[in-house]
Design an enzyme around this catalytic site. Structure first.
Site, PDB file in Angstrom:
ATOM      1  N   ARG A 154       0.868  -1.179   0.000  1.00 25.03           N
ATOM      2  CA  ARG A 154       0.000   0.000   0.000  1.00 25.03           C
ATOM      3  C   ARG A 154       0.905   1.229   0.000  1.00 25.03           C
ATOM      4  O   ARG A 154       1.996   1.219   0.561  1.00 25.03           O
ATOM      5  CB  ARG A 154      -0.895   0.014   1.238  1.00 25.03           C
ATOM      6  CG  ARG A 154      -1.838  -1.178   1.345  1.00 25.03           C
ATOM      7  CD  ARG A 154      -2.674  -1.099   2.607  1.00 25.03           C
ATOM      8  NE  ARG A 154      -3.612  -2.230   2.710  1.00 25.03           N
ATOM      9  CZ  ARG A 154      -3.354  -3.370   3.323  1.00 25.03           C
ATOM     10  NH1 ARG A 154      -2.162  -3.558   3.921  1.00 25.03           N
ATOM     11  NH2 ARG A 154      -4.236  -4.341   3.367  1.00 25.03           N
ATOM     12  N   LYS A 178      -2.208  -2.869   7.716  1.00 23.40           N
ATOM     13  CA  LYS A 178      -3.475  -2.510   8.349  1.00 23.40           C
ATOM     14  C   LYS A 178      -3.720  -3.371   9.576  1.00 23.40           C
ATOM     15  O   LYS A 178      -3.379  -4.550   9.590  1.00 23.40           O
ATOM     16  CB  LYS A 178      -4.632  -2.701   7.358  1.00 23.40           C
ATOM     17  CG  LYS A 178      -4.831  -1.532   6.403  1.00 23.40           C
ATOM     18  CD  LYS A 178      -6.112  -1.725   5.618  1.00 23.40           C
ATOM     19  CE  LYS A 178      -6.376  -0.528   4.726  1.00 23.40           C
ATOM     20  NZ  LYS A 178      -7.614  -0.713   3.939  1.00 23.40           N
ATOM     21  N   HIS A 250      -1.766   3.073  -6.424  1.00 21.19           N
ATOM     22  CA  HIS A 250      -2.686   1.948  -6.253  1.00 21.19           C
ATOM     23  C   HIS A 250      -2.784   1.116  -7.534  1.00 21.19           C
ATOM     24  O   HIS A 250      -2.958  -0.105  -7.477  1.00 21.19           O
ATOM     25  CB  HIS A 250      -4.068   2.464  -5.850  1.00 21.19           C
ATOM     26  CG  HIS A 250      -4.868   1.467  -5.074  1.00 21.19           C
ATOM     27  ND1 HIS A 250      -4.431   0.930  -3.870  1.00 21.19           N
ATOM     28  CD2 HIS A 250      -6.068   0.882  -5.316  1.00 21.19           C
ATOM     29  CE1 HIS A 250      -5.335   0.076  -3.413  1.00 21.19           C
ATOM     30  NE2 HIS A 250      -6.333   0.024  -4.280  1.00 21.19           N
ATOM     31  N   ARG A 253       0.044  -1.235  -7.533  1.00 19.67           N
ATOM     32  CA  ARG A 253      -0.266  -2.333  -6.598  1.00 19.67           C
ATOM     33  C   ARG A 253      -1.165  -3.364  -7.283  1.00 19.67           C
ATOM     34  O   ARG A 253      -0.954  -4.574  -7.157  1.00 19.67           O
ATOM     35  CB  ARG A 253      -0.928  -1.751  -5.347  1.00 19.67           C
ATOM     36  CG  ARG A 253      -1.441  -2.779  -4.321  1.00 19.67           C
ATOM     37  CD  ARG A 253      -1.858  -2.027  -3.066  1.00 19.67           C
ATOM     38  NE  ARG A 253      -2.828  -2.733  -2.245  1.00 19.67           N
ATOM     39  CZ  ARG A 253      -2.517  -3.614  -1.291  1.00 19.67           C
ATOM     40  NH1 ARG A 253      -1.258  -3.938  -1.069  1.00 19.67           N
ATOM     41  NH2 ARG A 253      -3.465  -4.176  -0.559  1.00 19.67           N
ATOM     42  N   HIS A 276      -4.309  -8.596   2.565  1.00 19.20           N
ATOM     43  CA  HIS A 276      -5.764  -8.629   2.718  1.00 19.20           C
ATOM     44  C   HIS A 276      -6.128  -9.609   3.832  1.00 19.20           C
ATOM     45  O   HIS A 276      -5.715 -10.766   3.797  1.00 19.20           O
ATOM     46  CB  HIS A 276      -6.428  -9.095   1.418  1.00 19.20           C
ATOM     47  CG  HIS A 276      -6.361  -8.082   0.315  1.00 19.20           C
ATOM     48  ND1 HIS A 276      -6.566  -8.412  -1.015  1.00 19.20           N
ATOM     49  CD2 HIS A 276      -6.109  -6.747   0.339  1.00 19.20           C
ATOM     50  CE1 HIS A 276      -6.446  -7.322  -1.750  1.00 19.20           C
ATOM     51  NE2 HIS A 276      -6.179  -6.307  -0.960  1.00 19.20           N
ATOM     52  N   TYR A 285      -9.763  -9.941  -8.231  1.00 22.58           N
ATOM     53  CA  TYR A 285      -8.853 -10.359  -9.301  1.00 22.58           C
ATOM     54  C   TYR A 285      -9.273 -11.670  -9.962  1.00 22.58           C
ATOM     55  O   TYR A 285      -8.522 -12.197 -10.784  1.00 22.58           O
ATOM     56  CB  TYR A 285      -7.430 -10.513  -8.748  1.00 22.58           C
ATOM     57  CG  TYR A 285      -6.865  -9.228  -8.189  1.00 22.58           C
ATOM     58  CD1 TYR A 285      -6.466  -8.201  -9.029  1.00 22.58           C
ATOM     59  CD2 TYR A 285      -6.755  -9.039  -6.821  1.00 22.58           C
ATOM     60  CE1 TYR A 285      -5.967  -7.008  -8.521  1.00 22.58           C
ATOM     61  CE2 TYR A 285      -6.253  -7.857  -6.302  1.00 22.58           C
ATOM     62  CZ  TYR A 285      -5.864  -6.843  -7.153  1.00 22.58           C
ATOM     63  OH  TYR A 285      -5.369  -5.669  -6.649  1.00 22.58           O
TER      64      TYR A 285
END
Length: 308
Positions: A154, A178, A250, A253, A276, A285
């Site tokens: 990120r 995150k 992004h 990424r 994730h 995806y």
């Protein structure tokens, strides 16, 4: 009134036990009270058929799939609470499907476009002629794009990298993403070389040498702001002959993930690399996997029509 009391008990639990924020509680209250009103005040006793009819009604009222899904999520939480507390013998939402949400495909770049971008960054980073301009900026940009494409970080993770990532010169490093979760991220040989070249000029610049960040800046955070990187990335894309509107950190990424999947990577592995927490996030995806499967069948199935 029975449903109203149950809603209050549920919200009290969400606040006391789950630490739900005021906005979250207000959203649950609105959704549950709307459902209770539509179900004639019998929300606590409603069966699966009544709830299905309610969901059909809000769809007919023009609520977006995302709003329908949010309302169903509130109902699921509510009935799960009633069941856990022994206030209901069943969960009527257990057999209900979530409304289908159309998720736009992520913007990405082709392998050829990505190569052009990286080649242009490398060319500028290698040009130390007097009339070239800022070697510092060129090498920083080269390191940024090589590391970003090699890792799929990120943008906030990238610009905030600690300097010890470059000091170790290893094939992988640990990044804290995150939710303060750590994950292992591999580094390509090109990314490590670009970082070494950046470190040479970084450490030779007194204003930057002592910073704990790999990409220091005189900003409030102490590192390169993400907005500055995004702006400079668009300028690099323009110099590489790529439409600036197509490029953002992004997008690179997404290119990292898409190119891995195109070349045979497992979706679970890409999930871990991207950080994730839920595989459903990575499933944006799946179109890449579908294209790969079609190509695989067309190329290798004995009855495939390869005349075209």
């Amino acid at each position: 009134m029975r449903s109203a009391a149950r809603i209050e008990a549920f919200l009290e639990m969400m606040s006391a036990e789950r630490g739900a924020a005021e906005n979250t509680l207000s959203s649950y209250r609105r959704d549950l009270e709307d459902a209770a009103e539509q179900l004639g005040g019998r929300l606590a006793e409603a069966d699966a058929g009544a709830i299905r009819a309610y969901l059909g009604d809000i769809a007919s009222r023009g609520f977006a799939p995302t709003s329908q899904a949010r309302k169903l999520s509130a109902l699921r939480q509510f009935y799960k609470f009633l069941y856990a507390e022994g206030l209901r013998a069943d969960d009527p939402t257990g057999t209900l499907d979530s409304p289908r949400k159309d998720r736009p495909l992520p913007k990405t770049m082709s392998v050829a476009e990505t190569s052009r971008l990286l080649d242009r960054a490398a060319l500028e980073a290698a040009d130390d002629s007097p009339g070239h301009g800022s070697l510092l900026a060129a090498r920083r940009m080269h390191a940024l794009v090589e590391v970003l494409y090699a890792t799929g970080l990120r943008v906030s993770e990238l610009v905030g990298l600690p300097v010890n990532v470059a000091l170790r010169d290893e094939r992988y490093f640990i990044v804290r993403g995150k939710g303060n979760k750590e994950r292992m991220v591999p580094l390509s040989a090109k990314a490590r070389a670009a970082m070494r070249a950046w470190m040479e000029v970084r450490n030779a610049t007194p204003a930057l040498a002592e910073s704990p960040y790999l990409f220091p800046a005189s900003s409030e955070s102490g590192h390169l702001p993400r907005q500055v990187f995004a702006r400079e990335l668009k300028a690099l894309a323009a110099r590489a002959g790529i439409a600036a509107a197509k490029i953002s950190p992004h997008v690179i990424r997404h290119a990292f993930a898409s190119h891995l999947l195109q070349n045979g990577a497992d979706l679970r592995a890409v999930q871990q690399l991207l950080g994730h927490s839920d595989i459903s996030t990575t499933q944006i995806y799946t179109h890449v996997l579908e294209e790969r499967l079609v190509r695989l069948v067309n190329d290798h199935h004995p009855l495939a029509d390869r005349s075209g």
